[in-house]
Every structure is written in C-alpha cells, then in structure tokens.
Write an enzyme that holds these catalytic residues in place. Structure first.
Site, PDB file in Angstrom:
ATOM      1  CG  ASP A 113      46.848  66.626   7.364  1.00 51.50           C
ATOM      2  OD1 ASP A 113      47.035  65.573   8.013  1.00 51.50           O
ATOM      3  OD2 ASP A 113      46.158  66.680   6.339  1.00 51.50           O
ATOM      4  CE  LYS A 165      46.785  65.977  14.227  1.00 50.62           C
ATOM      5  NZ  LYS A 165      48.025  65.704  13.570  1.00 50.62           N
TER       6      LYS A 165
END
Length: 160
Positions: free
Chosen positions: A47, A45
């Site tokens: 940002d 993941k």
C-alpha cells in the site's frame, strides 16, 4: 497480490534510441493467461507508491507511474543505492506503521516532507551498467542484481 509474468519485457523498438532515459512501463499482465505455467511469479501488493529509480552515477531520478520525477521528495531512498554506474530499479515506496504498510501514514509523512519512515521495496532491476535487462526474464534480472559486487544498498531503507 498482483501477477507478474516471468517473461521478458516486449520490445518497443525504441530501446536503442532512448538509452535508458524516461519511464519504462512494465508489460501488461493478464491473470487469466496460463501460457507461462510454472514460470509465473507473484509480487506482494504493498500500500504505497510505485517508484522507478533511475541511477546515473550520482544523478538520481525517482519517477512516479505518471512519469513525474519526484526525487526531491524521495531523496533518502534514491541516495540509499550503492550502484556506481547506471541502473533502473522498479519498486514500491511505503511507510510501515504497526507492522503493516499504511498509505495514509505515507501521505502524511510526504505532506510534511518527512522521509524518516520511508521504505523502498525493490522488486525489479530493468537496467544495469549499460545493459537493458528487460529482454531477460524477471528471475534472471533478479539474479543479475544479486551478482553485483558488494551490496546494492547503503542502508536498510531499501529491501529486495
């Protein structure tokens, strides 16, 4: 990390009619679903902004999750692909600051119209040269992208 099923995309029944126009939503992922077993893969993941690039020869579009075409804001990334035909690439647009992705720095750069530090992490190839690859597993789609003749990218602003 977020989970990504190694399974193929479910059919929407609209694939033939839509060609590859418009935003393609990935299938929902249930982290409790263990049915795929060892077939599950994980993606990091980042940002940043999830961007789906639609390439049609020299015509490029960069769709956000909400379906807005922001190619004018991400033209450097859209132009970095060395794909002469049709393709849809799914990935994350980030700015790396102090060896980490930094959403605040990304927003500042985009607010200034600065694309110098933009980096695109490509993690899925949904369409390639007239073929809807969503019926294939994600690992098979990655293999299809790697099998392309020549590099998929013109420079180092894109990572796969």
């Amino acid at each position: 990390m977020s989970c990504v099923s190694g399974k193929a995309y479910p059919s929407t029944g609209q694939e033939a009619a839509s060609s590859h126009a418009g935003l393609h939503q990935p299938p929902a992922c249930d982290p409790e679903d263990k049915s795929a077993g060892a077939q599950w893969i994980h993606e990091v993941k980042y940002d940043g902004y999830r961007i789906q690039l639609h390439i049609n020869h020299d015509d490029r579009k960069a769709f956000t999750r909400s379906g807005h075409n922001r190619v004018n804001r991400f033209s450097v990334i859209a132009g970095a692909f060395n794909i002469p035909g049709h393709a849809i690439v799914d990935g994350e647009l980030v700015v790396i600051h102090e060896e980490r992705t930094n959403f605040s720095e990304l927003q500042v750069d985009l607010g200034r119209g600065d694309q110098d530090r933009l980096v695109y992490f490509a993690f899925d190839l949904l369409w390639l040269d007239g073929k809807d690859l969503r019926k294939m597993t994600q690992l098979a789609r990655c293999t299809a992208g790697a099998a392309q003749k020549g590099p998929l990218f013109r420079d180092k602003t894109v990572h796969c």
